[in-house]
Design a protein around this motif. Structure first.
Motif, PDB file in Angstrom:
ATOM      1  N   ALA A   1     -15.820 -12.997  -5.961  1.00  0.00           N
ATOM      2  CA  ALA A   1     -16.121 -12.530  -7.315  1.00  0.00           C
ATOM      3  C   ALA A   1     -15.533 -11.147  -7.555  1.00  0.00           C
ATOM      4  CB  ALA A   1     -17.627 -12.513  -7.532  1.00  0.00           C
ATOM      5  N   ARG A   2     -15.582 -10.294  -6.547  1.00  0.00           N
ATOM      6  CA  ARG A   2     -15.017  -8.944  -6.686  1.00  0.00           C
ATOM      7  C   ARG A   2     -13.515  -9.003  -6.908  1.00  0.00           C
ATOM      8  NH1 ARG A   2     -12.321  -6.075  -3.214  1.00  0.00           N
ATOM      9  NH2 ARG A   2     -13.011  -7.174  -1.341  1.00  0.00           N
ATOM     10  N   ILE A   3     -12.844  -9.847  -6.135  1.00  0.00           N
ATOM     11  CA  ILE A   3     -11.393  -9.993  -6.286  1.00  0.00           C
ATOM     12  C   ILE A   3     -11.056 -10.582  -7.656  1.00  0.00           C
ATOM     13  CG2 ILE A   3      -9.388 -11.258  -5.413  1.00  0.00           C
ATOM     14  CD1 ILE A   3     -10.653 -10.894  -2.578  1.00  0.00           C
ATOM     15  N   LYS A   4     -11.825 -11.589  -8.067  1.00  0.00           N
ATOM     16  CA  LYS A   4     -11.611 -12.202  -9.387  1.00  0.00           C
ATOM     17  C   LYS A   4     -11.795 -11.176 -10.504  1.00  0.00           C
ATOM     18  CE  LYS A   4     -13.180 -16.032 -12.248  1.00  0.00           C
ATOM     19  NZ  LYS A   4     -14.158 -17.119 -12.373  1.00  0.00           N
ATOM     20  N   ALA A   5     -12.727 -10.244 -10.312  1.00  0.00           N
ATOM     21  CA  ALA A   5     -12.974  -9.188 -11.298  1.00  0.00           C
ATOM     22  C   ALA A   5     -11.971  -8.042 -11.177  1.00  0.00           C
ATOM     23  CB  ALA A   5     -14.388  -8.653 -11.146  1.00  0.00           C
ATOM     24  N   ASN A   6     -11.033  -8.183 -10.235  1.00  0.00           N
ATOM     25  CA  ASN A   6      -9.982  -7.184 -10.022  1.00  0.00           C
ATOM     26  C   ASN A   6     -10.572  -5.813  -9.669  1.00  0.00           C
ATOM     27  OD1 ASN A   6      -7.238  -6.567  -9.788  1.00  0.00           O
ATOM     28  ND2 ASN A   6      -7.154  -5.742 -11.864  1.00  0.00           N
ATOM     29  N   LEU A   7     -11.540  -5.830  -8.762  1.00  0.00           N
ATOM     30  CA  LEU A   7     -12.174  -4.594  -8.316  1.00  0.00           C
ATOM     31  C   LEU A   7     -11.956  -4.411  -6.820  1.00  0.00           C
ATOM     32  CD1 LEU A   7     -15.661  -4.981 -10.042  1.00  0.00           C
ATOM     33  CD2 LEU A   7     -13.836  -3.424 -10.737  1.00  0.00           C
ATOM     34  N   THR A   8     -11.787  -3.172  -6.403  1.00  0.00           N
ATOM     35  CA  THR A   8     -11.768  -2.866  -4.982  1.00  0.00           C
ATOM     36  C   THR A   8     -13.223  -2.745  -4.515  1.00  0.00           C
ATOM     37  OG1 THR A   8     -11.815  -0.464  -5.296  1.00  0.00           O
ATOM     38  CG2 THR A   8      -9.632  -1.525  -5.232  1.00  0.00           C
ATOM     39  N   GLN A   9     -13.412  -2.721  -3.208  1.00  0.00           N
ATOM     40  CA  GLN A   9     -14.759  -2.495  -2.692  1.00  0.00           C
ATOM     41  C   GLN A   9     -15.306  -1.167  -3.192  1.00  0.00           C
ATOM     42  OE1 GLN A   9     -14.481  -2.822   1.594  1.00  0.00           O
ATOM     43  NE2 GLN A   9     -14.988  -5.006   1.561  1.00  0.00           N
ATOM     44  N   GLN A  10     -14.461  -0.153  -3.217  1.00  0.00           N
ATOM     45  CA  GLN A  10     -14.899   1.173  -3.664  1.00  0.00           C
ATOM     46  C   GLN A  10     -15.308   1.151  -5.134  1.00  0.00           C
ATOM     47  OE1 GLN A  10     -15.189   4.060  -1.542  1.00  0.00           O
ATOM     48  NE2 GLN A  10     -16.520   4.467  -3.289  1.00  0.00           N
ATOM     49  N   GLN A  11     -14.530   0.470  -5.971  1.00  0.00           N
ATOM     50  CA  GLN A  11     -14.864   0.399  -7.390  1.00  0.00           C
ATOM     51  C   GLN A  11     -16.190  -0.314  -7.620  1.00  0.00           C
ATOM     52  OE1 GLN A  11     -11.161  -1.468  -8.489  1.00  0.00           O
ATOM     53  NE2 GLN A  11     -10.460   0.362  -9.584  1.00  0.00           N
ATOM     54  N   LEU A  12     -16.410  -1.411  -6.901  1.00  0.00           N
ATOM     55  CA  LEU A  12     -17.675  -2.124  -7.033  1.00  0.00           C
ATOM     56  C   LEU A  12     -18.829  -1.254  -6.531  1.00  0.00           C
ATOM     57  CD1 LEU A  12     -19.372  -4.562  -7.728  1.00  0.00           C
ATOM     58  CD2 LEU A  12     -18.699  -5.584  -5.524  1.00  0.00           C
ATOM     59  N   ALA A  13     -18.621  -0.605  -5.404  1.00  0.00           N
ATOM     60  CA  ALA A  13     -19.656   0.279  -4.852  1.00  0.00           C
ATOM     61  C   ALA A  13     -20.007   1.386  -5.840  1.00  0.00           C
ATOM     62  CB  ALA A  13     -19.184   0.868  -3.524  1.00  0.00           C
ATOM     63  N   ASP A  14     -18.998   2.012  -6.409  1.00  0.00           N
ATOM     64  CA  ASP A  14     -19.238   3.071  -7.385  1.00  0.00           C
ATOM     65  C   ASP A  14     -19.978   2.531  -8.604  1.00  0.00           C
ATOM     66  OD1 ASP A  14     -17.919   4.872  -5.732  1.00  0.00           O
ATOM     67  OD2 ASP A  14     -16.039   4.814  -6.882  1.00  0.00           O
ATOM     68  N   GLY A  15     -19.632   1.318  -9.013  1.00  0.00           N
ATOM     69  CA  GLY A  15     -20.248   0.712 -10.189  1.00  0.00           C
ATOM     70  C   GLY A  15     -21.711   0.378 -10.022  1.00  0.00           C
ATOM     71  N   VAL A  16     -22.134   0.155  -8.789  1.00  0.00           N
ATOM     72  CA  VAL A  16     -23.541  -0.195  -8.554  1.00  0.00           C
ATOM     73  C   VAL A  16     -24.301   0.899  -7.799  1.00  0.00           C
ATOM     74  CG1 VAL A  16     -23.117  -2.669  -8.683  1.00  0.00           C
ATOM     75  CG2 VAL A  16     -23.055  -1.560  -6.455  1.00  0.00           C
ATOM     76  N   GLY A  17     -23.624   1.986  -7.462  1.00  0.00           N
ATOM     77  CA  GLY A  17     -24.293   3.138  -6.871  1.00  0.00           C
ATOM     78  C   GLY A  17     -24.614   3.034  -5.394  1.00  0.00           C
ATOM     79  N   ILE A  18     -23.724   2.368  -4.638  1.00  0.00           N
ATOM     80  CA  ILE A  18     -23.888   2.285  -3.187  1.00  0.00           C
ATOM     81  C   ILE A  18     -22.565   2.661  -2.520  1.00  0.00           C
ATOM     82  CG2 ILE A  18     -25.742   0.575  -3.275  1.00  0.00           C
ATOM     83  CD1 ILE A  18     -23.669  -1.593  -2.630  1.00  0.00           C
TER      84      ILE A  18
END
Length: 74
Positions: free
Chosen positions: A8-25
């Motif tokens: 899902a993260r790859i499909k949303a074109n997000l890096t692990q860091q971007q997803l982490a920043d987006g959810v606060g972890i």
């Protein structure tokens, strides 16, 4: 626990860091979640779902058979 966060993260074109920043972890926590080595809280699961535009059952749901198989392998 098995999940589909990485797909899902790859499909949303997000890096692990971007997803982490987006959810606060941390990025490391995202990595552990994707590897099934960290079980996030329901609140964190929902935050991840909202960030990658996916439903909870798409990312974190496994069948009863899969669940029982995982439990038997412990």
């Amino acid at each position: 626990m098995k999940n589909n966060v990485k797909l899902a993260r790859i499909k949303a074109n997000l890096t692990q860091q971007q997803l982490a920043d987006g959810v606060g972890i941390t990025r490391q926590t995202i990595s552990l979640i994707e590897k099934g080595k960290y079980n996030p809280s329901l609140k964190l699961c929902l935050q991840i779902c909202y960030r990658v535009n996916a439903q909870l059952d798409e990312l974190f749901w496994i069948s009863e058979e899969e669940f029982n198989s995982e439990e038997n392998n412990r």
